[in-house]
Design an enzyme around this catalytic site. Structure first.
Site, PDB file in Angstrom:
ATOM      1  N   GLY A  43       0.576  -1.228  -0.124  1.00 52.31           N
ATOM      2  CA  GLY A  43       0.064   0.025   0.008  1.00 52.31           C
ATOM      3  C   GLY A  43       0.892   1.230  -0.061  1.00 52.31           C
ATOM      4  CG  HIS A  44       3.198   2.093   3.689  1.00 51.26           C
ATOM      5  ND1 HIS A  44       3.174   0.996   4.294  1.00 51.26           N
ATOM      6  CD2 HIS A  44       2.599   3.276   4.298  1.00 51.26           C
ATOM      7  CE1 HIS A  44       2.607   1.314   5.564  1.00 51.26           C
ATOM      8  NE2 HIS A  44       2.526   2.542   5.415  1.00 51.26           N
ATOM      9  CD  GLN A 164     -10.941   5.106  -0.840  1.00 52.31           C
ATOM     10  OE1 GLN A 164     -10.599   5.329  -2.184  1.00 52.31           O
ATOM     11  NE2 GLN A 164     -11.853   4.115  -0.503  1.00 52.31           N
ATOM     12  CE  LYS A 165      -5.103   0.208   6.559  1.00 49.96           C
ATOM     13  NZ  LYS A 165      -5.274   0.592   8.030  1.00 49.96           N
ATOM     14  CG  ASP A 166      -5.401   4.935   7.774  1.00 53.21           C
ATOM     15  OD1 ASP A 166      -5.787   4.291   8.763  1.00 53.21           O
ATOM     16  OD2 ASP A 166      -4.452   4.572   7.034  1.00 53.21           O
ATOM     17  CD  GLN A 169      -4.098   9.414   8.539  1.00 50.60           C
ATOM     18  OE1 GLN A 169      -3.911   9.045   9.383  1.00 50.60           O
ATOM     19  NE2 GLN A 169      -3.419   8.808   7.321  1.00 50.60           N
TER      20      GLN A 169
HETATM   21  O1  PAF Z   1      -1.408   7.192   8.054  1.00 53.17           O
HETATM   22  C1  PAF Z   1      -0.621   7.006   8.763  1.00 53.17           C
HETATM   23  O2  PAF Z   1       0.656   6.209   8.915  1.00 53.17           O
HETATM   24  C2  PAF Z   1      -0.154   8.043   9.865  1.00 53.17           C
HETATM   25  O3  PAF Z   1      -1.200   8.317  10.550  1.00 53.17           O
HETATM   26  C3  PAF Z   1       0.745   9.511   9.357  1.00 53.17           C
HETATM   27  C4  PAF Z   1      -0.088  10.241   8.232  1.00 53.17           C
HETATM   28  C5  PAF Z   1       2.036   9.010   8.445  1.00 53.17           C
HETATM   29  C6  PAF Z   1       0.936  10.352  10.372  1.00 53.17           C
HETATM   30  O4  PAF Z   1       1.674   9.859  11.265  1.00 53.17           O
END
Ligand code: PAF
Length: 300
Positions: A43-44, A164-166, A169
């Site tokens: 994902g990252h 989009q999982k978060d 956020q």
């Molecule tokens: O989604 C994450 O990994 C964290 O919440 C983030 C955006 C890097 C902030 O620490």
């Protein structure tokens, strides 16, 4: 060569020089940032790949932010795998034939870089952060907003990429950028899943073998609710979805399971075009979150 900075002073010298270089060249130059807490998965890497494709320079930040963990949460055991993360990024650059000169990793080795002594500001984005994860993790989103603001101030990007999982956020960061006029484009990227549909997460390694089936009930339930909306109009589907949710929530492992307006995160109205179906499931060693978006059909 991928440049790696662990020290803020060094990073800031590099960042100032980059601005000078851009000015001297006089050509447009876009900078993308991918904020992460490390322990990178596919994902990252998909966010980093996208940023490398779309920008002249990509900055990946790796920092486990203490401010977004509650006192009883997993800050201490959150996996820190910097060496491995760097290798994964280098492999991606090679495999996708990106130019390694365009990639910078900033992994502060001390909290002081992000929160210097006497740092006392908190960014709090109201309206989008009170329900879902915000309800079960008080203070979490203030911690995320504050660190993301700091990372933006340090890296000075034109755009930033989030999974989009978060989903909550992502919405919160977009709102923060809008409210504070930060002039940064925020891009959500599709959730990456394993072969069974489980959303990839750095916390999946804490799922016990005998809890796999339970973990999979999260994406399966979201998909089942999505199907309800796919089959019929909102008017018919919504009450059925609510009934299904009430049934599921009898199992106390569910922290939340909700169908909301995907923009406001409030109860959907008869005008909501896209819904988010969001769930959080508590397992013995970790908690999992996931969501699905669904376009709504109306009869009116
Ligand atoms: O989604 C994450 O990994 C964290 O919440 C983030 C955006 C890097 C902030 O620490």
């Amino acid at each position: 060569m991928v440049k790696i900075f662990k020290d803020l002073d060094q990073f800031e010298i590099y960042r100032r020089n980059l601005d000078l270089e851009i000015k001297l060249l006089g050509t447009p130059h876009s900078i993308g940032v991918v904020p992460t807490m490390g322990n990178l998965h596919i994902g990252h890497l998909s966010l980093i790949h996208k940023s490398l494709k779309d920008n002249d320079t990509t900055m990946v930040t790796i920092y486990v932010n203490p401010k977004q963990f509650g006192p009883k949460e997993d800050f201490a055991k959150y996996p820190r795998t910097l060496k491995d993360d760097i290798l994964k990024i280098k492999k991606l650059v090679k495999k996708q034939k990106h130019d390694s000169k365009n990639l910078i990793i900033y992994a502060p080795s001390t909290d002081q870089d992000i929160y210097p002594s006497r740092f006392s500001s908190v960014i709090s984005v109201k309206g989008l952060t009170e329900n879902l994860c915000g309800k079960v993790r008080p203070g979490h989103f203030d911690g995320v907003a504050t660190v993301v603001y700091r990372l933006f101030a340090i890296t000075k990007p034109d755009c930033a990429y989030f999974g989009q999982k978060d989903y909550q956020q992502y919405l919160m960061i977009k709102k923060m950028v809008h409210d504070l006029d930060l002039k940064i484009n925020i891009y959500p990227m599709p959730t990456k899943r394993d072969e069974n549909g489980l959303a990839l997460s750095s916390r999946n390694q804490f799922i016990k073998k005998d809890e796999r089936a339970k973990a999979l009930s999260l994406p399966k339930t979201l998909t089942a609710i999505k199907k309800i909306f796919k089959k019929q109009s909102f008017e018919k589907a919504y009450p059925k979805a609510i009934k299904e949710i009430q049934k599921k929530m009898k199992d106390k492992s569910w922290e939340y399971l909700e169908v909301l307006d995907s923009v406001t995160l409030k109860e959907p109205t008869q005008k909501t075009p896209i819904l988010v179906i969001a769930g959080a499931l508590k397992l013995s060693n970790t908690r999992l979150i996931d969501n699905k978006l669904v376009e709504v059909k109306y009869v009116h």
